[in-house]
Design a protein around this motif. Structure first.
Motif, mmCIF file in Angstrom:
data_model
loop_
_atom_site.group_PDB
_atom_site.id
_atom_site.type_symbol
_atom_site.label_atom_id
_atom_site.label_comp_id
_atom_site.label_asym_id
_atom_site.label_seq_id
_atom_site.Cartn_x
_atom_site.Cartn_y
_atom_site.Cartn_z
ATOM 1 N N ASN A 154 37.643 53.646 73.837
ATOM 2 C CA ASN A 154 39.079 53.878 73.745
ATOM 3 C C ASN A 154 39.698 52.834 72.837
ATOM 4 O OD1 ASN A 154 38.148 52.273 76.167
ATOM 5 N ND2 ASN A 154 40.255 51.540 75.970
ATOM 6 N N HIS A 172 45.837 46.392 80.866
ATOM 7 C CA HIS A 172 44.593 46.985 80.414
ATOM 8 C C HIS A 172 44.561 48.390 80.969
ATOM 9 C CE1 HIS A 172 40.466 45.422 78.989
ATOM 10 N NE2 HIS A 172 40.620 46.670 78.626
ATOM 11 N N TYR A 173 43.804 49.246 80.378
ATOM 12 C CA TYR A 173 43.675 50.620 80.888
ATOM 13 C C TYR A 173 45.053 51.266 81.016
ATOM 14 C CZ TYR A 173 39.586 48.055 82.669
ATOM 15 O OH TYR A 173 38.506 47.239 82.809
ATOM 16 N N LYS A 206 38.289 49.583 67.655
ATOM 17 C CA LYS A 206 39.056 49.602 68.898
ATOM 18 C C LYS A 206 40.344 48.774 68.825
ATOM 19 C CE LYS A 206 37.322 48.833 72.893
ATOM 20 N NZ LYS A 206 37.482 49.762 74.015
ATOM 21 N N SER A 215 33.913 50.532 76.314
ATOM 22 C CA SER A 215 34.469 51.860 76.506
ATOM 23 C C SER A 215 35.068 52.330 75.171
ATOM 24 C CB SER A 215 35.527 51.828 77.601
ATOM 25 O OG SER A 215 36.438 50.772 77.375
HETATM 26 MG MG MG Z 1 37.056 48.878 78.170
#
Ligand code: MG
Ligand code: TXA
Length: 358
Positions: A146, A234-235, A57, A144
């Motif tokens: 991603n 983030h995200y 990641k 997650s």
């Molecule tokens: Mg995450």
């Protein structure tokens, strides 16, 4: 390249699960669907496998992982205390989109928890996630699936786009129903506190733990993390995103102004907004329409529906290869609106324009 295995979301093929479980037991990485987002699973008791998760990641070692279980009996070996509040929350919300933070046992290594004395535990509600954990017969550490700081994956194709070369198996069971991550509740603080708004709305938590505290700090690009792993940026899509918050009229006027300004400079713009806000924004002038795209968040009256499609919408914004994304913040509340607002703020990396009626 990861092996992609399509499985039925309600009735996954036991042979495929056995193969994936075996892969996890031998230190492999398996991406799998949960009701929130896709997770990247590794044997939580195998330090080498957990290290591979961080590498795949590009995730900093300071960001702790959540450990996933399929039954309550498995929790006792992972934590050193199980307070009454944990019992009440688990009764109400497990399996489901809630993570509890508790003091960790020695079975959970430093890498999983970023050196903290606590561990986040969650029992996901997705039949494929539960069946995979059972097939693995070990607790599964799973962030997650991603690349670090990008929008979380809500479809297998998002996982393949981000991590296809770095992991072993992707279980594809279609899109995730909730679309934002679990609510993280710290049970080591008094009163218990929500560290991350998520798939269980605050009003539902309050029905079980009335005194629960929430984090309400403003996100800015310079503010420190309020919880491990809760970074301001983030995200986030790769395209810079400006978020407009405040009163409806002022937000729409300022967005319309900024869209016109950027288009007149021949900048490509994506407007990310609810269907209602989109309808209220003026159409662009002739000759600039090629530079403008709208990505629809769905109706403001349905925050849960917005949550479901939020990360896909952020990825669509990126795919437009624009110079800038202009996004309007959700103004109405209820349901998963808090989680959506939190994720939009983080996607903006603190680039927030406050707009108030005079
Ligand atoms: Mg995450
Ligand atoms: O819905 C979810 O929670 C998804 C699916 C895959 O289960 N998982 C997920 O994991 O969102 P991740 O790694 O992207 O986010 C985990 C976050 C950390 O960044 C941190 O904010 C919090 O959970 N967390 C985990 N362990 C913690 C701990 N010991 N103390 C405080 N926060 C913790």
């Amino acid at each position: 390249m990861a092996v992609l295995r399509v499985v039925h979301p309600l009735d996954p093929d036991p042979q495929v699960l056995e193969e994936a479980g075996q892969c996890l037991r031998s230190g492999g990485l398996v991406a799998f669907p949960t009701e929130t987002v896709y997770g990247l699973g590794a044997d939580a008791t195998n330090a080498k496998a957990v290290a591979r998760v961080f590498t795949a990641k590009g995730r900093p070692a300071t960001d702790p992982l959540i450990v996933h279980v399929a039954d309550l009996a498995s929790v006792s070996s992972l934590v050193t205390s199980w307070p009454e509040a944990a019992d009440r929350l688990a009764q109400a919300f497990w399996p489901g989109p809630m993570t509890v933070v508790l003091p960790r046992s020695s079975l959970i290594g430093d890498l999983v928890t970023a050196g903290l004395g606590t561990v986040g535990i969650r029992m996901p509600a997705h039949p494929v996630a539960l069946a995979l954990i059972r097939a693995a017969r070990v607790p599964i550490a799973a962030p997650s699936a991603n690349l670090f700081s990008r929008p979380s994956p809500t479809r297998a194709s998002h996982v393949v786009d981000d991590l296809g070369d770095a992991i072993d198996i992707v279980l594809d069971a279609g899109s995730c129903a909730i679309g934002v991550e679990s609510t993280v509740v710290d049970l080591t603080s008094d009163p218990p506190a929500v560290l991350r708004p998520g798939g269980i709305a605050l009003e539902r938590l309050r029905m079980v733990l009335p005194g629960i505290a929430t984090f309400t700090g403003q996100v800015s690009s310079s503010s420190p993390q309020h919880a491990p792993g809760m970074l301001t940026r983030h995200y986030a899509p790769r395209t810079p995103l400006t978020l407009f918050e405040g009163d409806e009229r002022a937000v729409l006027a300022r967005m319309a102004h900024d869209v016109r300004r950027l288009l007149s400079q021949r900048r490509a713009v994506v407007v990310l907004a609810t269907s209602e806000d989109r309808r209220a924004l003026p159409e662009p002038k002739a000759g600039t329409t090629d530079l403008l795209r709208f990505v629809d968040l769905g109706s403001a009256r349905n925050p849960d529906g917005i949550a479901t499609h939020l990360y896909r919408a952020l990825r669509q914004c990126d795919a437009a290869c624009a110079d800038r994304i202009l996004a309007s913040q959700l103004r109405s509340g209820g349901g998963l609106a808090d989680a959506v607002r939190d994720r939009l703020r983080r996607a903006s990396a603190g680039e927030i324009v406050n707009c108030w009626d005079d």
